[in-house]
Design an enzyme around this catalytic site. Sequence first.
Site, PDB file in Angstrom:
ATOM      1  CG  ASP A   1       6.905   0.535  -7.920  1.00 27.38           C
ATOM      2  OD1 ASP A   1       5.708   0.324  -8.194  1.00 27.38           O
ATOM      3  OD2 ASP A   1       7.780  -0.348  -7.971  1.00 27.38           O
ATOM      4  CB  ILE A   2       5.329   1.229  -1.833  1.00 31.43           C
ATOM      5  CG1 ILE A   2       5.582   2.736  -1.730  1.00 31.43           C
ATOM      6  CG2 ILE A   2       5.576   0.525  -0.504  1.00 31.43           C
ATOM      7  CD1 ILE A   2       6.824   3.168  -0.992  1.00 31.43           C
ATOM      8  CD  GLU A   3       4.903  -3.189  -7.477  1.00 29.82           C
ATOM      9  OE1 GLU A   3       4.802  -4.425  -7.487  1.00 29.82           O
ATOM     10  OE2 GLU A   3       5.179  -2.513  -8.473  1.00 29.82           O
ATOM     11  CD  GLN A   4       8.211  -2.334   0.816  1.00 32.72           C
ATOM     12  OE1 GLN A   4       8.144  -2.239   2.021  1.00 32.72           O
ATOM     13  NE2 GLN A   4       9.128  -1.730   0.105  1.00 32.72           N
TER      14      GLN A   4
ATOM     15  CG  MET B   1       0.943  -1.503 -11.488  1.00 31.04           C
ATOM     16  SD  MET B   1       2.203  -2.058 -10.338  1.00 31.04           S
ATOM     17  CE  MET B   1       1.448  -1.646  -8.797  1.00 31.04           C
TER      18      MET B   1
END
Length: 323
Positions: A91-94, A158
């Site tokens: 889960d990076i979400e950057q 997501m």
Amino acid sequence: MKSLNRAVFVFVFDVGGKTWKFYDWSQITTVAIFGQYDSELMCYAHSKGSRVVLKGDISEKEIILPARRAAWIKQKIETAKNQHMDGINIDIEQRVKRKSPEYYALTALVKETTEAFHKEIPGSQVTFDVSWSPECINHDRCYNYTGIADSCDFVFVMSYDEGRYESYIRMGISPKKLVMGVPWYGYDYTCLDLSKCIGITEVVSLQAHVCSFAKLVTQRLPCSKASGHQVSYKIIMNWEKNSLSGVLWDKEQKAPYLEYKDSNGTFHQVWFDDPRSISLKAAYVKEHGLRGIGMWHANCLDYSRGSVAQEQTKVMWEALKPK
Ligand SMILES: *[C@@H]1O[C@H](CO)[C@@H](O)[C@H](O)[C@H]1NC(C)=O
Ligand SMILES: *[C@@H]1O[C@H](CO)[C@@H](O)[C@H](O)[C@H]1NC(C)=O
């Protein structure tokens, strides 16, 4: 561990506490532990034939050097082995700009992690969380989506909008590599603060049940982040009792919403998913041959033992099953 033969994957995020004791384990294929490690949860999940996976987060700056990636992967594999875990959810979400060093490094990280886990822990599962759209809209998350999906077991999307799956599939990602994420939370919008969003959406009168942020919800424009805040399904169901509207249904967005007035007299509109909207999504998963469905996050329901809460919680879990 028993082997699972469930038709549709149910991928569950757990953020801590003991609510997992009340989950519908007959459906859960994988639980990703995003809270503290809990050996009791791990053992229980294994006894039900479910996989348990680690959370994998690493800053985008750290992934650029191959040696740093290798060290990170080694450490995660050690943790997974010590804790009897069956894989990792990255889960990076950057922010990652297209064709930047991070862009290539991220695909490499996923590929290297998957290869290492599969080799070191046979049968393990490596997955990656991607945003609702593969089109770089959300915070510049311009990943090599096809490269990442090819390199891991599947990606967790997501998502809030079915249309997005078609974009992933059109890019050449097999539906079998996609797990649909549904939110077990909603967004609470204060209706009267229009200033930030005027120009992006239509301003329509509140009397018609249209809070001006409504359109932004599924599109997830930056403005919606600034104006709405996340609330769990449990809290929304509590508001429902005192809401002005009860639960309303938006035909266009195929989503429920409700309106309430807070103690200051300010109107709010809350957009969320409920069993009705989740059932439609589960039907989509089946119809389009997606790998499965999952939610962020399992703890959002009311697991207390009151009969109303129990029924509400049961129907939310049931809604994940394609009819
Ligand atoms: C994405 O990654 C794959 C696998 O590493 C590679 O073959 C492909 O060229 C990459 N695509 C882009 C657009 O960078
Ligand atoms: C009511 O207004 C006060 C002062 O602006 C604020 O601090 C409080 O959070 C508000 N209450 C609600 C329920 O929004």
